[in-house]
Scaffold this active site. Sequence first.
Site, PDB file in Angstrom:
ATOM      1  N   LYS A  25       0.861  -1.179   0.000  1.00 25.77           N
ATOM      2  CA  LYS A  25       0.000   0.000   0.000  1.00 25.77           C
ATOM      3  C   LYS A  25       0.901   1.235   0.000  1.00 25.77           C
ATOM      4  O   LYS A  25       1.947   1.244   0.670  1.00 25.77           O
ATOM      5  CB  LYS A  25      -0.869  -0.048   1.254  1.00 25.77           C
ATOM      6  CG  LYS A  25      -1.885   1.082   1.383  1.00 25.77           C
ATOM      7  CD  LYS A  25      -2.719   0.907   2.660  1.00 25.77           C
ATOM      8  CE  LYS A  25      -3.798   1.953   2.805  1.00 25.77           C
ATOM      9  NZ  LYS A  25      -4.664   1.722   3.989  1.00 25.77           N
ATOM     10  N   SER A  62      -9.647   1.635   3.103  1.00 28.38           N
ATOM     11  CA  SER A  62      -8.785   2.409   2.240  1.00 28.38           C
ATOM     12  C   SER A  62      -7.743   1.577   1.489  1.00 28.38           C
ATOM     13  O   SER A  62      -7.191   2.048   0.501  1.00 28.38           O
ATOM     14  CB  SER A  62      -8.056   3.470   3.062  1.00 28.38           C
ATOM     15  OG  SER A  62      -7.225   2.851   4.035  1.00 28.38           O
ATOM     16  N   SER A  76      -9.795  -0.809   7.260  1.00 29.28           N
ATOM     17  CA  SER A  76      -9.237  -0.639   5.916  1.00 29.28           C
ATOM     18  C   SER A  76      -8.462  -1.813   5.344  1.00 29.28           C
ATOM     19  O   SER A  76      -8.090  -1.773   4.175  1.00 29.28           O
ATOM     20  CB  SER A  76      -8.338   0.591   5.881  1.00 29.28           C
ATOM     21  OG  SER A  76      -9.118   1.730   5.722  1.00 29.28           O
TER      22      SER A  76
HETATM   23  N1  GLN Z   1     -13.190   3.843   6.455  1.00 24.50           N
HETATM   24  C1  GLN Z   1     -12.685   4.246   7.724  1.00 24.50           C
HETATM   25  C2  GLN Z   1     -12.307   5.709   7.665  1.00 24.50           C
HETATM   26  O1  GLN Z   1     -12.580   6.300   6.675  1.00 24.50           O
HETATM   27  C3  GLN Z   1     -11.511   3.408   8.101  1.00 24.50           C
HETATM   28  C4  GLN Z   1     -10.299   3.788   7.355  1.00 24.50           C
HETATM   29  C5  GLN Z   1      -9.100   2.986   7.729  1.00 24.50           C
HETATM   30  O2  GLN Z   1      -9.180   1.950   8.374  1.00 24.50           O
HETATM   31  N2  GLN Z   1      -7.961   3.507   7.377  1.00 24.50           N
HETATM   32  O3  GLN Z   1     -11.791   6.276   8.573  1.00 24.50           O
END
Ligand code: GLN
Length: 487
Positions: free
Chosen positions: A77, A152, A176
């Site tokens: 990532k 994400s 994410s």
């Molecule tokens: N979707 C969640 C957020 O927008 C979690 C994101 C993540 O785990 N980085 O904060």
Amino acid sequence: MHGWTLIEAAEKVRKKEISSRELTRAILDRIDRHNPKVNAYVTVLPEKAMKDALACDEALHKGRTLGPLHGVPVGLKDIFCTRGIRTTCGSRILRDFIPPYDATVTDKVLSSGAVLLGKQNMDEFAMGSSTETSHFGPARNPWAFDRIPGGSSGGTAAAVAAGLCFAGVGTDTGGSIRQPASVCGVVGMKPTYGRVSRYGMIAFASSLDQGGPVTRSVPDAAMVLSIIAGHDRRDSTSVDLPVPDYLVATRESVKGLKVGLPREYFEGEGLDPGVREAVEKALAVLTSQGAQALEISLPHTRYALSAYYIIAPAEASSNLARYDGVRYGHRARCDGGLIEMMSRTRAEGFGAEVKRRIMIGTYALSAGYYDAYYGKAQKVRTLIWRDFEEAFSKVDVILTPTSPTPAFRIGEKTGDPLTMYLSDIFTIPCNLAGIPGISVPCGMSKEGLPIGAQFLGRHFREEDLFRAAAAVEREIPLPRVAPMGGA
Ligand code: GLN
């Protein structure tokens, strides 16, 4: 060969059934063919990958292997710093940022002998559930190109599901890793907070962020975690505990395992009936093998999302203060003074979701509101933590859906941040409590979209999750890579 598991690929290279160069070339060709559509990678490193593959082949020729992933192509990532290779975190503000050092995760993956193919697409600063907030455009779900791959770590999950790498490492602040794994039909695991070093992993919400594997099988995830886990003196929150052999756990029987089903996770109306059915099948697999199902309660679950959307933005607003155009990253052209340069840099460099979070976080931390919001959210966090402690006095693992629905359509939720936030309703409590969680494929929806089951476990008991998830994977065989229209 793009459908091989990581473990299979590593074995074939080691036994010289295939060279690292052949394997790497094949995956790079696939990336050439499919990435324009899937948009899983924001940076591809063909020359470097082939050079590294050659070095692996030469070493093997002399009877040396670098580590367990010798010669196998993988992705990261784009949140993990890579020395000399641009690291964008999905943001315009870091579009041209070239880190002078490697993250600990990067370092461990490379030291295991893996070949780095490139950096994978993600929501900007990991804020999102669909990869649609990426400065580089959305990644697409390999099972249906008009759908999101989750977020994400959507680029990582899409790459694994499309056969564009043998494994990836993502990060999980509120789901994410697990939610994208679930909607792309692959395995994603968030380790216990402190298990994997955060050094060189660009910070979103430091008390919640944790790196972890995204793979095509549970043993692959166990293998990757054994490589990236461990104490790191450069991260003061990383924990000095021995790293067990996670692979062994994937072969253990679930006989006698106590599986908790939290009432609160199954009763909401947002849960898709197809998802519920698939998770119930996963449970049936476990009980048929001697596991014991128990209903439990996690009464503060309903406050988790609200607490998260105070704590995570509060930490983000502080972490993101460093992007001011002075030291690195984008700097706005501007004839005004310092303050104007900084504010223009941030106005140009950050996207709408990141700005929204910075504003929420700054507000929640401001004098006069701190106790009402941030202080309150921290108390709720403690209650959620205690819910899990109480539950784990009765059960070994907790089974829930990972995502309330299969992959939604691109554009479907971008207009309404609140519905987007609801995609993480089942994954967020785990981060607030710091416990480990895994998502494993457990079925397909009527429209042919993957569904994932989530297991949560005790702090530093990742083994229990691997054991349960591996049993589901063995008994519910599902395709490892998306058909991609037969291509
Ligand atoms: N979707 C969640 C957020 O927008 C979690 C994101 C993540 O785990 N980085 O904060």
